[in-house]
Design a protein around this motif. Sequence first.
Motif, mmCIF file in Angstrom:
data_model
loop_
_atom_site.group_PDB
_atom_site.id
_atom_site.type_symbol
_atom_site.label_atom_id
_atom_site.label_comp_id
_atom_site.label_asym_id
_atom_site.label_seq_id
_atom_site.Cartn_x
_atom_site.Cartn_y
_atom_site.Cartn_z
ATOM 1 N N SER A 167 0.827 -1.207 0.000
ATOM 2 C CA SER A 167 0.000 0.000 0.000
ATOM 3 C C SER A 167 0.855 1.249 0.000
ATOM 4 C CB SER A 167 -0.926 0.024 1.227
ATOM 5 O OG SER A 167 -0.177 0.232 2.417
ATOM 6 N N SER A 168 0.237 2.353 -0.439
ATOM 7 C CA SER A 168 0.894 3.647 -0.348
ATOM 8 C C SER A 168 0.948 4.079 1.121
ATOM 9 C CB SER A 168 0.130 4.687 -1.175
ATOM 10 O OG SER A 168 -1.213 4.798 -0.725
ATOM 11 N N GLU A 169 1.712 5.122 1.382
ATOM 12 C CA GLU A 169 1.911 5.539 2.768
ATOM 13 C C GLU A 169 0.632 6.035 3.418
ATOM 14 O OE1 GLU A 169 4.761 8.805 4.828
ATOM 15 O OE2 GLU A 169 5.765 7.292 3.604
ATOM 16 N N ASP A 170 -0.280 6.618 2.646
ATOM 17 C CA ASP A 170 -1.535 7.092 3.229
ATOM 18 C C ASP A 170 -2.622 6.027 3.248
ATOM 19 O OD1 ASP A 170 -2.236 6.923 0.559
ATOM 20 O OD2 ASP A 170 -2.740 9.041 0.329
ATOM 21 N N GLY A 171 -2.335 4.839 2.711
ATOM 22 C CA GLY A 171 -3.297 3.741 2.726
ATOM 23 C C GLY A 171 -4.351 3.802 1.641
ATOM 24 N N ARG A 172 -4.293 4.852 0.789
ATOM 25 C CA ARG A 172 -5.326 4.984 -0.246
ATOM 26 C C ARG A 172 -5.141 3.982 -1.378
ATOM 27 N NH1 ARG A 172 -7.159 10.407 -3.688
ATOM 28 N NH2 ARG A 172 -8.380 9.263 -5.262
ATOM 29 N N TRP A 173 -3.915 3.789 -1.811
ATOM 30 C CA TRP A 173 -3.625 2.953 -2.980
ATOM 31 C C TRP A 173 -3.084 1.599 -2.534
ATOM 32 C CZ3 TRP A 173 -5.161 5.256 -7.437
ATOM 33 C CH2 TRP A 173 -5.274 6.659 -7.428
ATOM 34 N N VAL A 174 -3.630 0.541 -3.125
ATOM 35 C CA VAL A 174 -3.176 -0.818 -2.827
ATOM 36 C C VAL A 174 -2.885 -1.523 -4.146
ATOM 37 C CG1 VAL A 174 -3.748 -3.039 -1.784
ATOM 38 C CG2 VAL A 174 -4.552 -0.923 -0.723
ATOM 39 N N THR A 175 -1.733 -2.124 -4.249
ATOM 40 C CA THR A 175 -1.393 -2.889 -5.439
ATOM 41 C C THR A 175 -1.274 -4.362 -5.071
ATOM 42 O OG1 THR A 175 0.131 -3.055 -7.319
ATOM 43 C CG2 THR A 175 1.099 -2.543 -5.183
ATOM 44 N N PHE A 176 -1.724 -5.219 -5.986
ATOM 45 C CA PHE A 176 -1.770 -6.652 -5.693
ATOM 46 C C PHE A 176 -1.735 -7.445 -6.994
ATOM 47 C CE2 PHE A 176 -6.049 -5.093 -6.213
ATOM 48 C CZ PHE A 176 -6.712 -6.070 -6.938
ATOM 49 N N ALA A 177 -1.389 -8.723 -6.884
ATOM 50 C CA ALA A 177 -1.407 -9.636 -8.022
ATOM 51 C C ALA A 177 -2.662 -10.494 -7.935
ATOM 52 C CB ALA A 177 -0.163 -10.522 -8.012
ATOM 53 N N SER A 178 -3.273 -10.770 -9.087
ATOM 54 C CA SER A 178 -4.485 -11.585 -9.098
ATOM 55 C C SER A 178 -4.624 -12.313 -10.433
ATOM 56 C CB SER A 178 -5.728 -10.714 -8.859
ATOM 57 O OG SER A 178 -6.914 -11.485 -8.961
ATOM 58 N N SER A 179 -5.202 -13.512 -10.375
ATOM 59 C CA SER A 179 -5.517 -14.266 -11.586
ATOM 60 C C SER A 179 -6.988 -14.111 -11.961
ATOM 61 C CB SER A 179 -5.183 -15.753 -11.390
ATOM 62 O OG SER A 179 -5.965 -16.300 -10.327
ATOM 63 N N ALA A 180 -7.711 -13.221 -11.307
ATOM 64 C CA ALA A 180 -9.131 -13.009 -11.616
ATOM 65 C C ALA A 180 -9.288 -12.460 -13.031
ATOM 66 C CB ALA A 180 -9.754 -12.055 -10.609
ATOM 67 N N SER A 181 -10.412 -12.801 -13.655
ATOM 68 C CA SER A 181 -10.683 -12.327 -15.014
ATOM 69 C C SER A 181 -11.725 -11.216 -15.052
ATOM 70 C CB SER A 181 -11.160 -13.492 -15.885
ATOM 71 O OG SER A 181 -12.409 -13.997 -15.401
ATOM 72 N N ASN A 182 -12.254 -10.832 -13.887
ATOM 73 C CA ASN A 182 -13.390 -9.907 -13.856
ATOM 74 C C ASN A 182 -13.135 -8.619 -13.079
ATOM 75 O OD1 ASN A 182 -13.273 -11.116 -11.319
ATOM 76 N ND2 ASN A 182 -15.493 -11.297 -11.106
ATOM 77 N N LEU A 183 -11.883 -8.262 -12.845
ATOM 78 C CA LEU A 183 -11.595 -7.065 -12.049
ATOM 79 C C LEU A 183 -11.695 -5.777 -12.857
ATOM 80 C CD1 LEU A 183 -8.583 -8.294 -9.886
ATOM 81 C CD2 LEU A 183 -10.991 -8.124 -9.241
ATOM 82 N N LEU A 184 -11.690 -5.896 -14.189
ATOM 83 C CA LEU A 184 -11.806 -4.729 -15.054
ATOM 84 C C LEU A 184 -13.162 -4.753 -15.756
ATOM 85 C CD1 LEU A 184 -8.241 -4.939 -16.625
ATOM 86 C CD2 LEU A 184 -8.952 -3.585 -14.643
ATOM 87 N N GLY A 185 -13.500 -3.685 -16.433
ATOM 88 C CA GLY A 185 -14.782 -3.637 -17.134
ATOM 89 C C GLY A 185 -14.883 -4.679 -18.233
ATOM 90 N N THR A 186 -13.746 -5.003 -18.860
ATOM 91 C CA THR A 186 -13.699 -5.995 -19.929
ATOM 92 C C THR A 186 -13.047 -7.266 -19.414
ATOM 93 O OG1 THR A 186 -13.465 -4.235 -21.567
ATOM 94 C CG2 THR A 186 -12.862 -6.464 -22.258
ATOM 95 N N PRO A 187 -13.662 -8.431 -19.588
ATOM 96 C CA PRO A 187 -13.065 -9.681 -19.105
ATOM 97 C C PRO A 187 -11.702 -9.941 -19.741
ATOM 98 C CG PRO A 187 -15.369 -10.003 -19.708
ATOM 99 C CD PRO A 187 -14.987 -8.648 -20.207
ATOM 100 N N VAL A 188 -10.799 -10.501 -18.955
ATOM 101 C CA VAL A 188 -9.467 -10.854 -19.438
ATOM 102 C C VAL A 188 -9.216 -12.316 -19.112
ATOM 103 C CG1 VAL A 188 -8.546 -8.517 -19.186
ATOM 104 C CG2 VAL A 188 -8.407 -10.103 -17.259
ATOM 105 N N SER A 189 -8.158 -12.892 -19.672
ATOM 106 C CA SER A 189 -7.819 -14.278 -19.361
ATOM 107 C C SER A 189 -7.403 -14.406 -17.905
ATOM 108 C CB SER A 189 -6.678 -14.747 -20.269
ATOM 109 O OG SER A 189 -5.482 -14.057 -19.951
#
Length: 208
Positions: free
Chosen positions: A142-164
């Motif tokens: 996470s960023s220092e203020d806790g607003r931004w979080v980065t992570f790895a995922s194999s999900a296909s539905n986290l964006l508006g358009t499906p991905v592999s």
Amino acid sequence: LSVVCRTPGGQAAAASTGNEKAVASPNGRFVAFDTGSSTYTGGVSGVHVVRIDRVTGTAALVNLTASGTLPNGTLSRVGGISGDGRYVVFSSNASDLVAGDAGSSRFAVYVRELSAGTTQRIDLTPGGGAGNGGAGGERPTSSEDGRWVTFASSASNLLGTPVSGSVRIYLRDRINGSTSQASLGPGGSDLSGARNPVISPEGSLVVF
């Protein structure tokens, strides 16, 4: 040199084989770590996340449900901590950390706000649903203020358009409730198979 994993009474915590990672706030006051020690859980087994305030000596469990109880999962892992120690990012295989969770044993990413006693899921779809793939295999940060979080995922539905279902790096804005893909190449081309995300203190850069 000082021992951080101590009981509220100042004694060293019971020995554990689950201690794999620890993170600290920039000023060193707050330290969060994952541990298999039952000292912090009243004898309950499993690997859990604990935050220590080195000034007051208090210990707080991080991977708790909305009602303040331990979850049904057996493995939670620390990812990052905000500059003031208020937010701790972690991954967990529990299915009851937030209301309406998917009930899956796949790892998901969460943020615990310790001052408010609330837990928020991070790997969410644009509509607020749960990601349909594992996340947290690579530890979130996470960023220092806790607003931004980065992570790895194999999900296909986290964006508006499906991905592999390949592993990608994502960036979650907790204020706006939006998720974007961070693992992009020249011209915005898709980069799958990315690992080990790290975010800059202000949240403007993601390294993977």
